[in-house]
Each structure stands twice: as structure tokens, then as C-alpha cells.
Design a protein around this motif. Structure first.
Motif, PDB file in Angstrom:
ATOM      1  N   LEU A 187       2.911 161.989  90.229  1.00 18.40           N
ATOM      2  CA  LEU A 187       3.311 161.120  91.339  1.00 18.40           C
ATOM      3  C   LEU A 187       2.562 161.508  92.606  1.00 18.40           C
ATOM      4  N   ALA A 188       2.466 162.800  92.871  1.00 20.61           N
ATOM      5  CA  ALA A 188       1.761 163.259  94.072  1.00 20.61           C
ATOM      6  C   ALA A 188       0.304 162.821  94.051  1.00 20.61           C
ATOM      7  N   ARG A 189      -0.325 162.858  92.873  1.00 20.35           N
ATOM      8  CA  ARG A 189      -1.719 162.437  92.770  1.00 20.35           C
ATOM      9  C   ARG A 189      -1.867 160.945  93.047  1.00 20.35           C
ATOM     10  N   TRP A 190      -0.989 160.143  92.454  1.00 20.29           N
ATOM     11  CA  TRP A 190      -1.062 158.702  92.675  1.00 20.29           C
ATOM     12  C   TRP A 190      -0.873 158.377  94.160  1.00 20.29           C
ATOM     13  N   VAL A 191       0.030 159.053  94.811  1.00 18.38           N
ATOM     14  CA  VAL A 191       0.263 158.811  96.236  1.00 18.38           C
ATOM     15  C   VAL A 191      -0.963 159.215  97.048  1.00 18.38           C
ATOM     16  N   SER A 192      -1.517 160.375  96.751  1.00 22.33           N
ATOM     17  CA  SER A 192      -2.654 160.885  97.496  1.00 22.33           C
ATOM     18  C   SER A 192      -3.886 160.009  97.341  1.00 22.33           C
ATOM     19  N   GLU A 193      -4.099 159.495  96.114  1.00 16.36           N
ATOM     20  CA  GLU A 193      -5.324 158.731  95.824  1.00 16.36           C
ATOM     21  C   GLU A 193      -5.253 157.278  96.269  1.00 16.36           C
ATOM     22  N   THR A 194      -4.095 156.811  96.725  1.00 21.03           N
ATOM     23  CA  THR A 194      -3.952 155.390  97.052  1.00 21.03           C
ATOM     24  C   THR A 194      -3.782 155.148  98.550  1.00 21.03           C
ATOM     25  N   ASP A 195      -4.269 156.032  99.368  1.00 18.49           N
ATOM     26  CA  ASP A 195      -4.194 155.834 100.813  1.00 18.49           C
ATOM     27  C   ASP A 195      -4.896 154.529 101.199  1.00 18.49           C
ATOM     28  N   GLY A 196      -4.211 153.685 101.951  1.00 20.47           N
ATOM     29  CA  GLY A 196      -4.774 152.403 102.366  1.00 20.47           C
ATOM     30  C   GLY A 196      -4.524 151.273 101.399  1.00 20.47           C
ATOM     31  N   PHE A 197      -3.885 151.543 100.269  1.00 21.26           N
ATOM     32  CA  PHE A 197      -3.605 150.499  99.288  1.00 21.26           C
ATOM     33  C   PHE A 197      -2.397 149.667  99.718  1.00 21.26           C
ATOM     34  N   SER A 198      -2.447 148.385  99.410  1.00 21.41           N
ATOM     35  CA  SER A 198      -1.307 147.503  99.629  1.00 21.41           C
ATOM     36  C   SER A 198      -0.343 147.612  98.454  1.00 21.41           C
ATOM     37  N   LEU A 199       0.826 146.991  98.589  1.00 24.49           N
ATOM     38  CA  LEU A 199       1.772 146.970  97.476  1.00 24.49           C
ATOM     39  C   LEU A 199       1.188 146.224  96.279  1.00 24.49           C
ATOM     40  N   ALA A 200       0.392 145.197  96.550  1.00 30.07           N
ATOM     41  CA  ALA A 200      -0.247 144.468  95.449  1.00 30.07           C
ATOM     42  C   ALA A 200      -1.227 145.369  94.700  1.00 30.07           C
ATOM     43  N   HIS A 201      -1.972 146.216  95.412  1.00 29.83           N
ATOM     44  CA  HIS A 201      -2.873 147.157  94.759  1.00 29.83           C
ATOM     45  C   HIS A 201      -2.089 148.177  93.936  1.00 29.83           C
ATOM     46  N   LEU A 202      -0.978 148.656  94.482  1.00 25.92           N
ATOM     47  CA  LEU A 202      -0.159 149.626  93.747  1.00 25.92           C
ATOM     48  C   LEU A 202       0.404 148.996  92.475  1.00 25.92           C
ATOM     49  N   LYS A 203       0.865 147.764  92.581  1.00 29.90           N
ATOM     50  CA  LYS A 203       1.390 147.064  91.406  1.00 29.90           C
ATOM     51  C   LYS A 203       0.312 146.938  90.333  1.00 29.90           C
ATOM     52  N   GLU A 204      -0.891 146.543  90.731  1.00 29.31           N
ATOM     53  CA  GLU A 204      -1.975 146.382  89.761  1.00 29.31           C
ATOM     54  C   GLU A 204      -2.367 147.723  89.150  1.00 29.31           C
ATOM     55  N   LEU A 205      -2.311 148.788  89.926  1.00 29.30           N
ATOM     56  CA  LEU A 205      -2.631 150.114  89.384  1.00 29.30           C
ATOM     57  C   LEU A 205      -1.637 150.494  88.290  1.00 29.30           C
ATOM     58  N   ILE A 206      -0.358 150.236  88.521  1.00 27.38           N
ATOM     59  CA  ILE A 206       0.650 150.510  87.502  1.00 27.38           C
ATOM     60  C   ILE A 206       0.397 149.667  86.257  1.00 27.38           C
ATOM     61  N   ILE A 207       0.129 148.369  86.447  1.00 30.56           N
ATOM     62  CA  ILE A 207      -0.118 147.483  85.305  1.00 30.56           C
ATOM     63  C   ILE A 207      -1.341 147.930  84.521  1.00 30.56           C
ATOM     64  N   ALA A 208      -2.429 148.230  85.228  1.00 33.49           N
ATOM     65  CA  ALA A 208      -3.674 148.608  84.556  1.00 33.49           C
ATOM     66  C   ALA A 208      -3.507 149.882  83.736  1.00 33.49           C
ATOM     67  N   VAL A 209      -2.841 150.878  84.315  1.00 31.94           N
ATOM     68  CA  VAL A 209      -2.734 152.182  83.656  1.00 31.94           C
ATOM     69  C   VAL A 209      -1.582 152.222  82.665  1.00 31.94           C
ATOM     70  N   LYS A 210      -0.418 151.771  83.079  1.00 29.41           N
ATOM     71  CA  LYS A 210       0.780 151.938  82.258  1.00 29.41           C
ATOM     72  C   LYS A 210       1.022 150.793  81.283  1.00 29.41           C
ATOM     73  N   CYS A 211       0.554 149.583  81.612  1.00 33.56           N
ATOM     74  CA  CYS A 211       0.768 148.440  80.726  1.00 33.56           C
ATOM     75  C   CYS A 211      -0.454 148.137  79.863  1.00 33.56           C
ATOM     76  N   LEU A 212      -1.650 148.283  80.442  1.00 30.01           N
ATOM     77  CA  LEU A 212      -2.879 147.924  79.726  1.00 30.01           C
ATOM     78  C   LEU A 212      -3.643 149.128  79.188  1.00 30.01           C
ATOM     79  N   GLY A 213      -3.204 150.324  79.520  1.00 29.82           N
ATOM     80  CA  GLY A 213      -3.797 151.519  78.939  1.00 29.82           C
ATOM     81  C   GLY A 213      -5.139 151.927  79.500  1.00 29.82           C
ATOM     82  N   GLN A 214      -5.517 151.420  80.689  1.00 28.82           N
ATOM     83  CA  GLN A 214      -6.768 151.836  81.295  1.00 28.82           C
ATOM     84  C   GLN A 214      -6.618 153.246  81.867  1.00 28.82           C
ATOM     85  N   SER A 215      -7.734 153.918  82.026  1.00 33.09           N
ATOM     86  CA  SER A 215      -7.658 155.242  82.638  1.00 33.09           C
ATOM     87  C   SER A 215      -7.342 155.100  84.121  1.00 33.09           C
TER      88      SER A 215
END
Length: 290
Positions: free
Chosen positions: A223-251
């Protein structure tokens, strides 16, 4: 005109049927004869999160305080009326803040929310609502008000906000990405818009709260890494990051790089390259202007 009539979620002023407009969100419109009507809209707010963001929480607090202080306005012979402009970059959370205001008014105050995309029709609908229900709490939403002013006129919006046909017990809420496009009569004139609030991208604390709520598997160092690496991201970017990694299996790295590239650089088409070189904007394949 003392009641409402309804057909297929379209409400008109009438002499019978409904004593009270159902609480909810409505689009303002008029019929073929120019008579105002309200069209009920579906609006789901149960999944909204109240994130620990100072700017949004400040607006929500002021909003709640405003509705609780009606008598203070009445004692001074003031209309019980307030106006907010929420401004900031695209994706910063302005719409999320507006949706939280809508949720509070509908669920806590049995209120009515109107989308106003035409100041003349909107004013007619507000006056109709007030004739039938003098005390009902109303929020009037004007999204991308800079574009609405261009589409209609400054005069019509200024008249709606504090002209002769003002209504009581109302809060106007406008959003814009470009406050510099608005005349100072909007941004520097209390009684039209009393609070002009910048809504920036989610803070680290807000990002952590959002990620933890939407993806409970993220804990500790992850969690700390995801927070640190997403500085400046919008909620839409955060949502897509979750979908890409956790739903679609991307790195995580691949998804993060893709979103970072989207965030900082806008794609440029051949048509736009041509426009920049020649000053001429060609037609798209469907015949519409770009």
C-alpha cells in the motif's frame, strides 16, 4: 399551480396528483410549448467515498452549516442562498465532491437537485418548483460553467444567480477547469458565488484511503508503494491502476508507466499536426469539425 403531475419520470406543475416532488436528481427542460418540466435522472451515490481531503471536506462542512442556519439568514432579511465554484485540473475530484453534496442533500434533507445547462429554462424550472414547494431545499448544479457561459450568455447566468427572479433556500454549485475564462463578475462577486475553492489532485492521505477502500488486499509496504508511486494521480488514474493490476493481471510497473505517460502527455493525431502547421482544422471522417 399547487401540485405536480407526472408521466414516465417527467414532472410538470399541475393542479393535482403529487403534493411533493420525489427527492432526487432532475434535468431541467421544457416541452414543445415552452412550459418548464423536470426529468428525473438515475443517480447512484451509495458507493461514494468521503476521502480525507481538506478542500472537499471544507466544502462539505460549509454546505452542511449553510442548511442548518436558515433562521440566521431570515433574521437579517437575507435570502437563504449560497454559491460555490469548485475549480481545479481535470480529474482532481470536483465531480466527486459535487456527488457527495448531492448525496447529502437527497438523503439527509429530502432535497431536490437540478442540473442547469440552460439558464433561461433553468430559471423557469426553479420558479415553478418554488411556486409549488416554497421550502424545499434545492441544489442547482452547473458543470463546466465556463463552457455554459460561452454557449448561452454571461447576462443570462448573472440574472439567474442574483437577478429579480431569485429563489430562496437554494445552493448553486458550479465546476470549471478554467476559472480564468470566467468574468470577474462570477468569481469576485459574493451573492453570486460566495466561495471559490480550488480542488487539487488527491493528497497522499486521500490516495491511501481510496486504495485501501477499493483494494483491501493492499496493505503494509504494498500500500505504501502504491501511494508513493501515484503522486499527482487522479481518482480515475487510481481506479485504472487497480483494474489493470488486480483485475487484468498487468504488472504494476507496466500499468504505472502507461498511466504516467497518459497523465503528462496528450496524444497528437495527424489532423492536429496539420492544424498546428497550417492553422486549418480539417474535417474528420464523419464530416464533423474536430
Amino acid at each position: 399551480m399547487k401540485r405536480w403531475s407526472a408521466s414516465n419520470d417527467i414532472f410538470r406543475g399541475a393542479a393535482e396528483t403529487y403534493n411533493e416532488l420525489p427527492s432526487g436528481l432532475y434535468r431541467t427542460d421544457c416541452d414543445a410549448h415552452g412550459n418548464p418540466l423536470l426529468v428525473k435522472q438515475k443517480h447512484e451515490t451509495d458507493g461514494l467515498l468521503e476521502l480525507p481531503d481538506d478542500a472537499s471536506l471544507g466544502i462539505l462542512s460549509e454546505f452542511d452549516d449553510f442548511w442548518a442556519r436558515r433562521q440566521d439568514f431570515k433574521d437579517r432579511a437575507f435570502l437563504h442562498k449560497r454559491g460555490f465554484i469548485l475549480w481545479g485540473p481535470p480529474g482532481s475530484g470536483k465531480t466527486s465532491c459535487v456527488n457527495l453534496l448531492i448525496k447529502r442533500l437527497i438523503k439527509d434533507s429530502n432535497g431536490v437537485v437540478l442540473f442547469l445547462d440552460n439558464p433561461v429554462i433553468g430559471g423557469m424550472c426553479l420558479r415553478m418548483l418554488r411556486m409549488i414547494e416554497p421550502d424545499r431545499p434545492i441544489v442547482a448544479i452547473m458543470e463546466d460553467i465556463d463552457a455554459l457561459v460561452v454557449r448561452h450568455s454571461e447576462h443570462e447566468y448573472l440574472a439567474l444567480l442574483d437577478g429579480e427572479a431569485q429563489v430562496d433556500r437554494i445552493c448553486f454549485v458550479a465546476t470549471t477547469n478554467y476559472p480564468e475564462r470566467l468574468d470577474r463578475r462570477f468569481c469576485d462577486r459574493p451573492s453570486r458565488f460566495d466561495t471559490v475553492q480550488y480542488i487539487g489532485m488527491p493528497s497522499a492521505i486521500a490516495r491511501e484511503a481510496y486504495l485501501a477502500a477499493k483494494e483491501p488486499s493492499l496493505v503494509g509496504r504494498d500500500l505504501a508503494r502504491w501511494v508513493s508511486e501515484t503522486d499527482g494521480f487522479s481518482l480515475a488514474h487510481l481506479k485504472e491502476l487497480i483494474i489493470a493490476v488486480k483485475c487484468l493481471g498487468q504488472s504494476f510497473e507496466k500499468a504505472l508507466d502507461r498511466l504516467e505517460a497518459m497523465r503528462v502527455a496528450r496524444p497528437t493525431s495527424d489532423d492536429e499536426q496539420t492544424q498546428r502547421k497550417t492553422g486549418f482544422l480539417p474535417k474528420l471522417a464523419n464530416g464533423a469539425l474536430a
